[in-house]
Write an enzyme that holds these catalytic residues in place. Structure first.
Site, PDB file in Angstrom:
ATOM      1  N   LYS A  80       0.888  -1.169   0.000  1.00  0.00           N
ATOM      2  CA  LYS A  80       0.000   0.000   0.000  1.00  0.00           C
ATOM      3  C   LYS A  80       0.918   1.209   0.000  1.00  0.00           C
ATOM      4  O   LYS A  80       1.410   1.635   1.044  1.00  0.00           O
ATOM      5  CB  LYS A  80      -0.886  -0.031   1.259  1.00  0.00           C
ATOM      6  CG  LYS A  80      -2.257   0.593   1.079  1.00  0.00           C
ATOM      7  CD  LYS A  80      -2.223   2.061   0.694  1.00  0.00           C
ATOM      8  CE  LYS A  80      -2.003   2.955   1.891  1.00  0.00           C
ATOM      9  NZ  LYS A  80      -1.780   4.367   1.492  1.00  0.00           N
ATOM     10  N   GLU A 102       9.075   1.431  11.434  1.00  0.00           N
ATOM     11  CA  GLU A 102      10.096   2.480  11.339  1.00  0.00           C
ATOM     12  C   GLU A 102       9.333   3.793  11.365  1.00  0.00           C
ATOM     13  O   GLU A 102       8.640   4.143  10.399  1.00  0.00           O
ATOM     14  CB  GLU A 102      10.914   2.296  10.059  1.00  0.00           C
ATOM     15  CG  GLU A 102      11.716   1.004  10.120  1.00  0.00           C
ATOM     16  CD  GLU A 102      12.485   0.668   8.852  1.00  0.00           C
ATOM     17  OE1 GLU A 102      12.281   1.321   7.823  1.00  0.00           O
ATOM     18  OE2 GLU A 102      13.296  -0.268   8.913  1.00  0.00           O
ATOM     19  N   CYS A 155      13.261  10.797   7.741  1.00  0.00           N
ATOM     20  CA  CYS A 155      13.052  10.492   9.165  1.00  0.00           C
ATOM     21  C   CYS A 155      14.322  10.719   9.974  1.00  0.00           C
ATOM     22  O   CYS A 155      14.259  10.966  11.170  1.00  0.00           O
ATOM     23  CB  CYS A 155      12.611   9.048   9.309  1.00  0.00           C
ATOM     24  SG  CYS A 155      13.764   7.919   8.487  1.00  0.00           S
ATOM     25  N   GLU A 166       7.958  16.397  15.931  1.00  0.00           N
ATOM     26  CA  GLU A 166       8.555  16.210  14.600  1.00  0.00           C
ATOM     27  C   GLU A 166       7.857  17.147  13.608  1.00  0.00           C
ATOM     28  O   GLU A 166       6.632  17.146  13.497  1.00  0.00           O
ATOM     29  CB  GLU A 166       8.382  14.756  14.137  1.00  0.00           C
ATOM     30  CG  GLU A 166       9.019  14.511  12.782  1.00  0.00           C
ATOM     31  CD  GLU A 166       8.736  13.111  12.227  1.00  0.00           C
ATOM     32  OE1 GLU A 166       7.579  12.666  12.267  1.00  0.00           O
ATOM     33  OE2 GLU A 166       9.693  12.476  11.747  1.00  0.00           O
TER      34      GLU A 166
HETATM   35  P1  NAD Z   1       1.871   8.415   7.539  1.00  0.00           P
HETATM   36  O1  NAD Z   1       1.965   7.642   8.805  1.00  0.00           O
HETATM   37  O2  NAD Z   1       0.902   9.517   7.459  1.00  0.00           O
HETATM   38  O3  NAD Z   1       1.508   7.445   6.328  1.00  0.00           O
HETATM   39  C1  NAD Z   1       2.318   6.323   6.001  1.00  0.00           C
HETATM   40  C2  NAD Z   1       1.462   5.285   5.318  1.00  0.00           C
HETATM   41  O4  NAD Z   1       0.523   4.771   6.243  1.00  0.00           O
HETATM   42  C3  NAD Z   1       0.653   5.808   4.123  1.00  0.00           C
HETATM   43  O5  NAD Z   1       0.694   4.838   3.106  1.00  0.00           O
HETATM   44  C4  NAD Z   1      -0.737   5.949   4.706  1.00  0.00           C
HETATM   45  O6  NAD Z   1      -1.757   5.845   3.755  1.00  0.00           O
HETATM   46  C5  NAD Z   1      -0.779   4.783   5.673  1.00  0.00           C
HETATM   47  N1  NAD Z   1      -1.731   4.904   6.777  1.00  0.00           N
HETATM   48  C6  NAD Z   1      -2.117   6.035   7.417  1.00  0.00           C
HETATM   49  N2  NAD Z   1      -2.993   5.716   8.404  1.00  0.00           N
HETATM   50  C7  NAD Z   1      -3.152   4.375   8.386  1.00  0.00           C
HETATM   51  C8  NAD Z   1      -3.940   3.466   9.151  1.00  0.00           C
HETATM   52  N3  NAD Z   1      -4.715   3.862  10.158  1.00  0.00           N
HETATM   53  N4  NAD Z   1      -3.861   2.142   8.855  1.00  0.00           N
HETATM   54  C9  NAD Z   1      -3.066   1.704   7.853  1.00  0.00           C
HETATM   55  N5  NAD Z   1      -2.316   2.531   7.089  1.00  0.00           N
HETATM   56  C10 NAD Z   1      -2.347   3.847   7.354  1.00  0.00           C
HETATM   57  O7  NAD Z   1       3.359   8.903   7.235  1.00  0.00           O
HETATM   58  P2  NAD Z   1       3.850   9.844   6.034  1.00  0.00           P
HETATM   59  O8  NAD Z   1       3.327  11.213   6.288  1.00  0.00           O
HETATM   60  O9  NAD Z   1       3.569   9.160   4.753  1.00  0.00           O
HETATM   61  O10 NAD Z   1       5.432   9.809   6.236  1.00  0.00           O
HETATM   62  C11 NAD Z   1       6.122  10.680   7.072  1.00  0.00           C
HETATM   63  C12 NAD Z   1       6.437  10.027   8.397  1.00  0.00           C
HETATM   64  O11 NAD Z   1       7.177   8.830   8.163  1.00  0.00           O
HETATM   65  C13 NAD Z   1       7.299  10.868   9.307  1.00  0.00           C
HETATM   66  O12 NAD Z   1       6.830  10.758  10.623  1.00  0.00           O
HETATM   67  C14 NAD Z   1       8.681  10.192   9.201  1.00  0.00           C
HETATM   68  O13 NAD Z   1       9.534  10.412  10.288  1.00  0.00           O
HETATM   69  C15 NAD Z   1       8.299   8.772   9.055  1.00  0.00           C
HETATM   70  N6  NAD Z   1       9.379   8.008   8.433  1.00  0.00           N
HETATM   71  C16 NAD Z   1      10.110   7.139   9.210  1.00  0.00           C
HETATM   72  C17 NAD Z   1      11.163   6.426   8.644  1.00  0.00           C
HETATM   73  C18 NAD Z   1      11.985   5.468   9.464  1.00  0.00           C
HETATM   74  O14 NAD Z   1      12.724   4.682   8.877  1.00  0.00           O
HETATM   75  N7  NAD Z   1      11.930   5.498  10.783  1.00  0.00           N
HETATM   76  C19 NAD Z   1      11.474   6.604   7.294  1.00  0.00           C
HETATM   77  C20 NAD Z   1      10.708   7.498   6.543  1.00  0.00           C
HETATM   78  C21 NAD Z   1       9.661   8.186   7.119  1.00  0.00           C
END
Ligand code: NAD
Length: 486
Positions: A178, A254, A288, A390
């Site tokens: 997804k 992550e 991140c 963040e």
């Molecule tokens: P997000 O959590 O908003 O979305 C990530 C994914 O999760 C998307 O595909 C979204 O559609 C899905 N999603 C959202 N709610 C969901 C639910 N209730 N159930 C299932 N799926 C769901 O994150 P984002 O805005 O896409 O990315 C940015 C975030 O990602 C930042 O917090 C960043 O720090 C983190 N990040 C972490 C790492 C790491 O390796 N630790 C790497 C990259 C990004």
């Protein structure tokens, strides 16, 4: 206008609902594609296809053949490098120079590296005493989990997706991906590549759509999914953890970060400035691992802040294919509103805005893009929202410190614990501080220097588990013990 459809059981398909949503380019705010809007029905089809492929062609394929095919995927990504590059830029707006150096090569490399690693994995064997003296032999075999749900963010779409898809497939699982609703392009392109490389139908499936009450949540709740590997916000991780509890899934998370950088006054000044500029502004701060809290020893503070501000002010914006462009837009209008709300909050909380703090003045079409200025603050309390939460934009707060102990305490005073960077020439101090940082990744005199064999992940709100190298292979498989009475 282009359409990004689901990829289920080896075929591109419209959403069961027939609905789509727009894919908007952050460079100019214009929609450039329509995307299938997935829901529970699409996810169910994909999970069933993935289960069939796991029990059928992929599960019964010998490991050597399976891993050879993953190498062909790497070759095919490399062959279509420019297609992936253009797709990633249309979705994210990131500078081509950055995507050429990092995103696309890593997208290919992930398949090669995990194909090699999977070949080298061994297991334990124990000789066991039995009363009759004949004994028993216990050995473990490593088996795939089954169907893995891969839920991805938008910041490094191809890199982070393949970082999970490659080891999951190498271990013998099948996947339902997804992608982020913001960045559906490269996951769709990868589907074409999978077919070209001879990956059987049902092994790699993509369902587009949103998270809560959409395709993401349906994947998490589906009883036919054995594991969820997720990269995204900590809050989303909490929701996924709760929603996956009834079906007791394996989870790897992550999550977010509020990463510290500590610069001691004996550091190589230029290297520390260069490294910190990269760690704050790479991918417009949307990594991140980016540093949002910078602690500088007092003797160096003024000089360091000036150097950082000068470099921030010189970052060019505009045509992503122009090699002089150093920073792109934020991913979406909504995300820009969020980042700008922190810019406003910082002023209210009493920050000194050293540079930036607003929206740049750019020519058309970029004036309609989602840009913000690279921004540096000083003068905030550690309790300020802008220092604790963040932001995920091109911004950091810089604060002076006097003693090593104080710097470590400041760095660790966070709900997050993903990464930290330490800049010093004192070898003992480097090791001492790295050891004390409450993070999953501590960099000394560098930032984002990655060896894919090493463990990657966070502590506290920044994640659960480790991926990378053998740690990925461990997550994407489980051990079955076989006990043979001799
Ligand atoms: P997000 O959590 O908003 O979305 C990530 C994914 O999760 C998307 O595909 C979204 O559609 C899905 N999603 C959202 N709610 C969901 C639910 N209730 N159930 C299932 N799926 C769901 O994150 P984002 O805005 O896409 O990315 C940015 C975030 O990602 C930042 O917090 C960043 O720090 C983190 N990040 C972490 C790492 C790491 O390796 N630790 C790497 C990259 C990004």
């Amino acid at each position: 206008m282009r359409t990004f459809r689901h990829f289920i059981d080896g075929a591109f398909r419209d959403a069961a609902s027939g609905q789509t949503f727009p894919d908007v380019c952050p460079l100019d705010g214009k929609p450039f594609a329509e995307v299938a809007l997935g829901g529970a029905q699409d996810v169910d089809l994909a999970v069933r296809a993935a289960r069939r492929a796991h029990r059928g062609p992929w599960g019964s394929m010998g490991a050597a053949e399976r891993l050879d095919r993953l190498r062909l995927v790497a070759d095919a990504v490399q062959r279509r490098f420019d297609d992936f590059l253009d797709a990633e830029i249309a979705d994210t707006g990131k500078p081509a120079a950055e995507a050429r150096r990092i995103d696309i090569p890593r997208g290919a490399a992930n398949f090669r590296i995990f194909a090699d690693l999977a070949r080298g994995m061994g297991t334990d064997c124990f000789e066991t005493h039995t009363e009759d003296g004949a004994g028993a032999l216990n050995y473990a075999v490593r088996v795939p989990l089954g169907v893995v749900g891969v839920i991805c963010p938008w910041n490094l779409p191809l890199l982070l997706m393949t970082w999970k898809v490659a080891p999951a497939l190498a271990a013998g699982n099948t996947v339902v991906v997804k992608p982020s609703e913001e960045t559906p392009a490269t996951a769709t392109l990868l589907a074409e590549v999978m077919a070209e490389a001879g990956i059987p139908p049902g092994v790699y499936n993509v369902v587009h759509g949103f998270g809560p009450e959409g395709a993401g949540e349906a994947l998490v709740r589906h009883p036919g999914v054995n594991a969820i590997t997720f990269t995204g916000e900590s809050r989303t991780g909490q929701a996924i953890m709760a929603a996956s509890a009834p079906t007791v899934k394996h989870l790897s998370f992550e999550l977010g970060g509020k990463n510290p950088a500590i610069i001691f006054d004996d550091a190589d000044f230029d290297a520390a400035v260069n490294g910190t500029v990269r760690s704050v502004f790479s991918n417009a701060g949307q990594v991140c691992l980016c540093s949002e809290r910078v602690y500088v020893q007092r003797g160096l503070f003024d000089r360091f802040v000036s150097a950082l501000a000068e470099r921030a002010g010189s970052l060019r914006m505009g045509d992503p294919y122009d090699n002089a462009v150093g920073i792109g837009p934020l991913i979406s209008r909504t995300h820009r509103e969020k980042v700008l709300s922190y810019f406003a909050a910082a002023r209210q909380e009493g920050a000194t805005v050293v540079t930036g703090g607003g929206v740049p003045d750019l020519p058309a079409p970029y004036d309609a893009g989602y840009y913000v200025q690279p921004t540096i603050w000083t003068g905030l309390e550690e309790s300020a929202r802008c220092v604790r939460e963040e932001i995920f934009g091109p911004v950091c707060h810089v604060r002076p410190f006097d003693e090593e102990e104080e710097a470590v305490a400041l760095a660790n005073d966070s709900e997050y614990g993903l990464a930290g960077a330490v800049w010093t020439r004192d070898l003992s101090r480097a090791h001492r501080v790295a050891r004390q940082l409450e993070v999953g990744l501590a960099w000394v005199n560098c930032w984002y220097l990655r060896d894919l064999r090493t463990p990657f992940g966070g502590t506290k709100l920044s994640g659960v588990g480790r991926e990378g190298g053998q740690y990925s292979m461990q997550f994407y498989s489980e051990l079955r013990n076989v006990c043979v009475k001799l």
